[in-house]
Design an enzyme around this catalytic site. Structure first.
Site, PDB file in Angstrom:
ATOM      1  N   THR A  31       0.832  -1.193   0.000  1.00 32.79           N
ATOM      2  CA  THR A  31       0.000   0.000   0.000  1.00 32.79           C
ATOM      3  C   THR A  31       0.868   1.246   0.000  1.00 32.79           C
ATOM      4  OG1 THR A  31      -1.906   1.035   1.110  1.00 32.79           O
ATOM      5  CG2 THR A  31      -0.234   0.071   2.525  1.00 32.79           C
ATOM      6  N   ASN A  32       0.224   2.414  -0.073  1.00 37.44           N
ATOM      7  CA  ASN A  32       0.923   3.695   0.003  1.00 37.44           C
ATOM      8  C   ASN A  32       0.607   4.328   1.344  1.00 37.44           C
ATOM      9  OD1 ASN A  32       1.705   3.285  -2.604  1.00 37.44           O
ATOM     10  ND2 ASN A  32       0.681   5.075  -3.438  1.00 37.44           N
ATOM     11  N   ARG A  33       1.457   5.236   1.799  1.00 37.48           N
ATOM     12  CA  ARG A  33       1.166   5.934   3.042  1.00 37.48           C
ATOM     13  C   ARG A  33       0.221   7.093   2.745  1.00 37.48           C
ATOM     14  NH1 ARG A  33       6.437   7.398   6.209  1.00 37.48           N
ATOM     15  NH2 ARG A  33       4.897   8.102   7.712  1.00 37.48           N
TER      16      ARG A  33
END
Ligand code: CTP
Ligand code: CA
Length: 223
Positions: free
Chosen positions: A33-35
Site C-alpha cells: 500500500t501507500n502511506r
C-alpha cells in the site's frame, strides 16, 4: 457553525473525489500500500459539500468516518478505484484526484496464503502497472474539470509543473510529503497555466476551503 456559513460556490455541481491509499493484494493476508491517512481528501470532500456540491468520495482504506452528507464508495485496489471513478466521472462537473494510488499491482498475487518454505526464500513478486485514473479522466471527451495532486519529497515546483502537463489537468496542487503526511496541517502550492500560488501553512480543513474557492473561481460556467 462555520461549516454552514461557507459560500455555496459549488451549488448544483457534481463532484467526484478520490482519497486515501489503495491496497494491492500479495495474497489473501498481505498487501502493498501507500502511506496516506486520507485526511486531505476527506477535508476536501467536506469543503465541497459545505460549498453546496453533490459529492461522491471514492475512498481507499482509511480510519476516517464518512463525511456528513457525502456519498462514500469504499474501494481497496487501484483497479477498484478506477472502476468506481469511471462509473461516475462522465456525469461529474469536477474530479479531484487526491488518492495516493499505487502505481503497480502484484501481477502474480496468490489465491492462497504464501508459506515460508524450507529454504526461507522470499517470494519473487512481479509488478504490473495500474491504470492512471486522473490521466484517463482528464482525457474523457466532455469529461469533468480535473484537479490533480502531487506529494513530492523534493523539487516540488519542477515535479508539479511537469506532472500538471503530463496529466493534462488545468490545476495541480503540490505539497511536500514531509509537511503534510499523516498530520492535520498542510501547505498547498497551486499550479495552473497562469503560474504558481503558494497558500500558507493551514489546517487541512482551512486548506481544503481555500482550495474549493480557488477551484470555483476557475471552474467553467455550467452550459
Ligand atoms: N493518480 C491517479 N491514478 C494513478 C496514479 C496517480 O489518479 N494510478 C493521481 C493522484 O491521485 C494524483 C496525481 O495522479 O492526483 C499524481 O499522482 P502521483 O503519484 O504524484 O503521480 P504519478 O504520475 O504516479 O508519478 P510518480 O508517482 O512517479 O511521482
Ligand atoms: Ca504515483
Amino acid at each position: 457553525l462555520v461549516a454552514f456559513t461557507q459560500p455555496k460556490l459549488l451549488a448544483g455541481r457534481r463532484v467526484v473525489i478520490t482519497a486515501g491509499p489503495t491496497s494491492e493484494k500479495i495474497d489473501p493476508v498481505r498487501v502493498i500500500t501507500n502511506r496516506s491517512s486520507g485526511k486531505t481528501g476527506y477535508a476536501i470532500a467536506r469543503a465541497a459539500h459545505e460549498a453546496g456540491a453533490q459529492v461522491v468520495l471514492v475512498s481507499g482504506p482509511t480510519a476516517l468516518p464518512a463525511p456528513h452528507g457525502v456519498r462514500r464508495v469504499d474501494v481497496e485496489s487501484a483497479a477498484d478505484m478506477h472502476a468506481a471513478v469511471m462509473a461516475g466521472a462522465r456525469d461529474a462537473d469536477l474530479f479531484i484526484a487526491v488518492a495516493a494510488v499505487a502505481d503497480w499491482h502484484v501481477a502474480n498475487a496468490s489465491g492462497n496464503k504464501l508459506k515460508k518454505n524450507a529454504s526461507n526464500q522470499p517470494p519473487a513478486l512481479q509488478f504490473a502497472p495500474n491504470p492512471d485514473i486522473l490521466a484517463e479522466v482528464a482525457r474523457l471527451p466532455d469529461g469533468p474539470w480535473c484537479v490533480g495532486f502531487a506529494a513530492e519529497t523534493e523539487n516540488l515546483h519542477e515535479h508539479a509543473q511537469a506532472k500538471r502537463q503530463r496529466k493534462g489537468v488545468p490545476l495541480l496542487v503540490g505539497n511536500l510529503a514531509q509537511d503534510s503526511m499523516g498530520g492535520d496541517t498542510t501547505t498547498f502550492v497551486l499550479f495552473d497555466d497562469q503560474g504558481i500560488e503558494e497558500l500558507p501553512k493551514l489546517s487541512k480543513t482551512d486548506a481544503a476551503r481555500r482550495l474549493i474557492k480557488a477551484i470555483a473561481a476557475r471552474l467553467p460556467r455550467k452550459a
